[in-house]
Design a protein around this motif. Structure first.
Motif, PDB file in Angstrom:
ATOM      1  N   TYR A  88      26.549  -2.999 -31.979  1.00  0.00           N
ATOM      2  CA  TYR A  88      26.411  -1.059 -32.165  1.00  0.00           C
ATOM      3  C   TYR A  88      25.981  -0.500 -33.273  1.00  0.00           C
ATOM      4  CZ  TYR A  88      27.152   3.563 -32.678  1.00  0.00           C
ATOM      5  OH  TYR A  88      27.295   4.577 -32.833  1.00  0.00           O
ATOM      6  N   PHE A  89      24.568  -0.767 -33.703  1.00  0.00           N
ATOM      7  CA  PHE A  89      24.651   0.169 -34.973  1.00  0.00           C
ATOM      8  C   PHE A  89      23.782   0.909 -34.346  1.00  0.00           C
ATOM      9  CE2 PHE A  89      23.840  -4.866 -35.560  1.00  0.00           C
ATOM     10  CZ  PHE A  89      24.491  -4.615 -36.728  1.00  0.00           C
ATOM     11  N   ALA A  90      24.609   2.189 -35.414  1.00  0.00           N
ATOM     12  CA  ALA A  90      25.116   3.500 -35.376  1.00  0.00           C
ATOM     13  C   ALA A  90      23.787   4.042 -35.537  1.00  0.00           C
ATOM     14  CB  ALA A  90      25.901   4.475 -35.633  1.00  0.00           C
ATOM     15  N   GLY A  91      22.761   5.094 -33.946  1.00  0.00           N
ATOM     16  CA  GLY A  91      21.309   5.831 -35.056  1.00  0.00           C
ATOM     17  C   GLY A  91      20.410   4.691 -34.543  1.00  0.00           C
ATOM     18  N   ASN A  92      20.451   3.251 -34.709  1.00  0.00           N
ATOM     19  CA  ASN A  92      19.503   2.255 -34.579  1.00  0.00           C
ATOM     20  C   ASN A  92      19.765   1.396 -33.137  1.00  0.00           C
ATOM     21  OD1 ASN A  92      17.708   0.206 -35.507  1.00  0.00           O
ATOM     22  ND2 ASN A  92      18.308  -0.019 -37.857  1.00  0.00           N
ATOM     23  N   PRO A  93      19.259   1.852 -32.472  1.00  0.00           N
ATOM     24  CA  PRO A  93      19.395   1.201 -30.418  1.00  0.00           C
ATOM     25  C   PRO A  93      18.514  -0.041 -30.983  1.00  0.00           C
ATOM     26  CG  PRO A  93      18.092   3.170 -30.715  1.00  0.00           C
ATOM     27  CD  PRO A  93      18.915   3.019 -32.602  1.00  0.00           C
ATOM     28  N   VAL A  94      17.148   0.010 -31.855  1.00  0.00           N
ATOM     29  CA  VAL A  94      16.219  -1.151 -31.991  1.00  0.00           C
ATOM     30  C   VAL A  94      17.135  -2.681 -32.128  1.00  0.00           C
ATOM     31  CG1 VAL A  94      14.375  -2.159 -33.192  1.00  0.00           C
ATOM     32  CG2 VAL A  94      14.400  -0.268 -32.594  1.00  0.00           C
ATOM     33  N   SER A  95      17.989  -2.335 -33.609  1.00  0.00           N
ATOM     34  CA  SER A  95      18.888  -3.207 -34.908  1.00  0.00           C
ATOM     35  C   SER A  95      19.932  -3.697 -33.385  1.00  0.00           C
ATOM     36  CB  SER A  95      19.465  -2.879 -35.951  1.00  0.00           C
ATOM     37  OG  SER A  95      18.319  -3.350 -36.582  1.00  0.00           O
ATOM     38  N   SER A  96      20.602  -2.845 -32.334  1.00  0.00           N
ATOM     39  CA  SER A  96      21.768  -3.229 -31.616  1.00  0.00           C
ATOM     40  C   SER A  96      20.841  -3.783 -30.314  1.00  0.00           C
ATOM     41  CB  SER A  96      21.885  -1.475 -31.125  1.00  0.00           C
ATOM     42  OG  SER A  96      22.424  -0.543 -32.034  1.00  0.00           O
ATOM     43  N   ALA A  97      19.505  -3.668 -29.910  1.00  0.00           N
ATOM     44  CA  ALA A  97      18.875  -4.788 -29.486  1.00  0.00           C
ATOM     45  C   ALA A  97      18.767  -6.018 -29.183  1.00  0.00           C
ATOM     46  CB  ALA A  97      17.417  -4.102 -28.747  1.00  0.00           C
ATOM     47  N   LEU A  98      18.448  -6.318 -30.086  1.00  0.00           N
ATOM     48  CA  LEU A  98      17.825  -7.662 -31.407  1.00  0.00           C
ATOM     49  C   LEU A  98      19.984  -8.235 -30.949  1.00  0.00           C
ATOM     50  CD1 LEU A  98      15.790  -6.858 -34.322  1.00  0.00           C
ATOM     51  CD2 LEU A  98      15.374  -8.012 -32.411  1.00  0.00           C
ATOM     52  N   ALA A  99      20.868  -7.449 -31.601  1.00  0.00           N
ATOM     53  CA  ALA A  99      22.237  -7.957 -31.583  1.00  0.00           C
ATOM     54  C   ALA A  99      22.665  -8.283 -30.566  1.00  0.00           C
ATOM     55  CB  ALA A  99      23.179  -7.011 -32.385  1.00  0.00           C
ATOM     56  N   VAL A 100      22.542  -7.707 -28.811  1.00  0.00           N
ATOM     57  CA  VAL A 100      22.812  -7.776 -28.343  1.00  0.00           C
ATOM     58  C   VAL A 100      22.127  -8.898 -27.996  1.00  0.00           C
ATOM     59  CG1 VAL A 100      23.112  -7.122 -25.976  1.00  0.00           C
ATOM     60  CG2 VAL A 100      22.997  -5.399 -27.461  1.00  0.00           C
ATOM     61  N   ARG A 101      21.112  -9.386 -28.164  1.00  0.00           N
ATOM     62  CA  ARG A 101      20.752 -10.319 -27.547  1.00  0.00           C
ATOM     63  C   ARG A 101      20.691 -11.602 -28.375  1.00  0.00           C
ATOM     64  NH1 ARG A 101      13.567 -11.467 -26.580  1.00  0.00           N
ATOM     65  NH2 ARG A 101      13.847 -13.137 -26.984  1.00  0.00           N
ATOM     66  N   SER A 102      21.585 -11.603 -29.536  1.00  0.00           N
ATOM     67  CA  SER A 102      21.808 -12.135 -30.703  1.00  0.00           C
ATOM     68  C   SER A 102      23.358 -12.807 -30.759  1.00  0.00           C
ATOM     69  CB  SER A 102      21.554 -12.391 -32.146  1.00  0.00           C
ATOM     70  OG  SER A 102      20.207 -11.879 -32.224  1.00  0.00           O
ATOM     71  N   LEU A 103      24.493 -11.372 -30.331  1.00  0.00           N
ATOM     72  CA  LEU A 103      25.406 -12.095 -29.109  1.00  0.00           C
ATOM     73  C   LEU A 103      25.763 -13.018 -28.689  1.00  0.00           C
ATOM     74  CD1 LEU A 103      27.639 -11.787 -30.202  1.00  0.00           C
ATOM     75  CD2 LEU A 103      28.124  -9.609 -28.717  1.00  0.00           C
ATOM     76  N   ASP A 104      24.209 -12.350 -27.779  1.00  0.00           N
ATOM     77  CA  ASP A 104      24.411 -13.607 -25.985  1.00  0.00           C
ATOM     78  C   ASP A 104      24.289 -15.126 -26.502  1.00  0.00           C
ATOM     79  OD1 ASP A 104      24.781 -12.351 -23.978  1.00  0.00           O
ATOM     80  OD2 ASP A 104      22.764 -11.450 -23.734  1.00  0.00           O
TER      81      ASP A 104
END
Length: 366
Positions: free
Chosen positions: A56-72
């Motif tokens: 979760y990166f507040a106000g930054n869903p693009v970074s959040s999407a990269l982070a979700v993929r990276s966490l997997d």
């Protein structure tokens, strides 16, 4: 190590977690890859992290999407690249003291959910249940995401480096790159020029001048020094708590052994004044910890973009030029996805991600 191989197909500039992820993913795909690092591997921003991977990166869903993929990808590390990583789930808590922060969270929530982030608005009472150290200062609520883990940045850097070398990549340290000549397909170093069919800049805080020399104008900031602090040992019985961010001040804490690891923005020129501000905010937010001495834990240079979202892009060649920079402190959380995206851009494959959101545009010029 011996000198770099002449005429490598791809040269990656930068041996932090981003550059090493790129080198690993390229080499794994069969690409002849050389990586150049000015110091030692992971010696830039990668050594000044809190060892937290989150989605979760507040106000930054693009970074959040990269982070979700990276966490997997981090969860899959035991099978690919083949290293067990410490991943201790602790959760991520963001404290809201203003109604505007709550409203901004609610407006951002659909995009975060679409990005795959598990996050919800919780009450002040629930926030204190997650983190009993929070004092009586009024809270409007909090965001809570269970998708946050304590890991080990050094272990991640080492795993990518070993896997990249095993896949055939050549990693050279102590080799500062001074410029990139995309017209000639040359990387200029103090030890001579290196030819390449493609050049990738992942040099973190040193990226700004290098991408300019390659003819690309990215609005990167000058290198920013990050400092993390640590406390004296905590009082006996201090409870385990999530990684917790005070939204208004940027105060971020997490437990590390019997101490707290603390960040709050950037020190600036008056480091002592900044440390006093950190101590004051820590005491106001967590009264039971007031008076604990603060000490420098680690420092490191960091790159940043105007909107705190990485720049990842591709300038076709030959020679091709690609870049992955401006991660703004999100590098550890974004590294596996960044490596996959750069690999796919180079190989002209579908990355399964809207890379136009990461490219340079007038909107992102700051």
């Amino acid at each position: 190590m011996t000198g770099p191989r002449p005429g490598s197909r791809v040269v990656v500039v930068g041996g932090g977690v981003i550059g090493l992820s790129i080198a690993y993913h390229l080499a794994e795909a069969g690409v002849d890859t050389t990586l150049l690092e000015r110091g030692t591997l992971g010696s830039g921003a990668s050594r000044a992290t809190a060892d937290v991977v989150r989605s979760y990166f507040a106000g930054n869903p693009v970074s959040s999407a990269l982070a979700v993929r990276s966490l997997d990808a981090y969860h899959a590390f035991p099978s690919r690249p083949g290293t067990e990583l410490p991943l201790r789930q602790v959760g991520y808590l963001v404290l809201f003291t203003e109604q505007e922060q709550v409203e901004a969270f609610e407006a951002d929530l659909p995009a975060q959910r679409a990005a795959g982030v598990d996050v919800a608005l919780i009450s002040a009472e629930e926030a204190r249940e997650h983190n009993p150290l929070i004092g009586d200062a009024p809270l409007r609520g909090a965001a809570y995401s269970p998708q946050a883990y304590i890991s080990d940045t050094t272990a991640i850097v080492t795993a990518y480096a070993r896997a990249a070398e095993k896949a055939g990549a050549f990693l050279r340290t102590g080799c500062p790159v001074t410029a990139i000549d995309t017209r000639a397909g040359r990387v200029l170093t103090d030890d001579g020029d290196i030819g390449a069919d493609a050049i990738i800049c992942a040099a973190g805080a040193w990226s700004s001048s290098l991408v300019r020399s390659a003819g690309v104008d990215l609005p990167l900031t000058e290198p920013i020094e990050q400092e993390l602090l640590t406390t004296d040992p905590l009082p006996p019985g201090t409870p385990d708590v999530p990684v917790t961010l005070h939204a208004a001040s940027g105060l971020l804490i997490r437990l590390r052994g019997d101490r707290l690891l603390i960040g709050m923005g950037y020190p600036g020129p008056d480091r002592e004044a900044w440390r006093r501000q950190v101590a004051e905010r820590l005491a106001a937010t967590y009264p039971s910890l007031a008076g604990l001495a603060l000490h420098t834990a680690v420092t490191g240079l960091r790159d940043a973009s105007p909107d705190k979202t990485a720049f990842i892009g591709h300038q076709p060649g030959p020679p091709a030029f690609l870049y992955a920079t401006g991660f703004s402190g999100h590098g550890l959380c974004n590294a596996p996805a960044a490596g996959e995206l750069v690999r796919d851009l180079y190989l002209d494959r579908d990355p399964g991600f809207d890379v136009t959101a990461l490219a340079m545009s007038p909107r992102r010029a700051g």
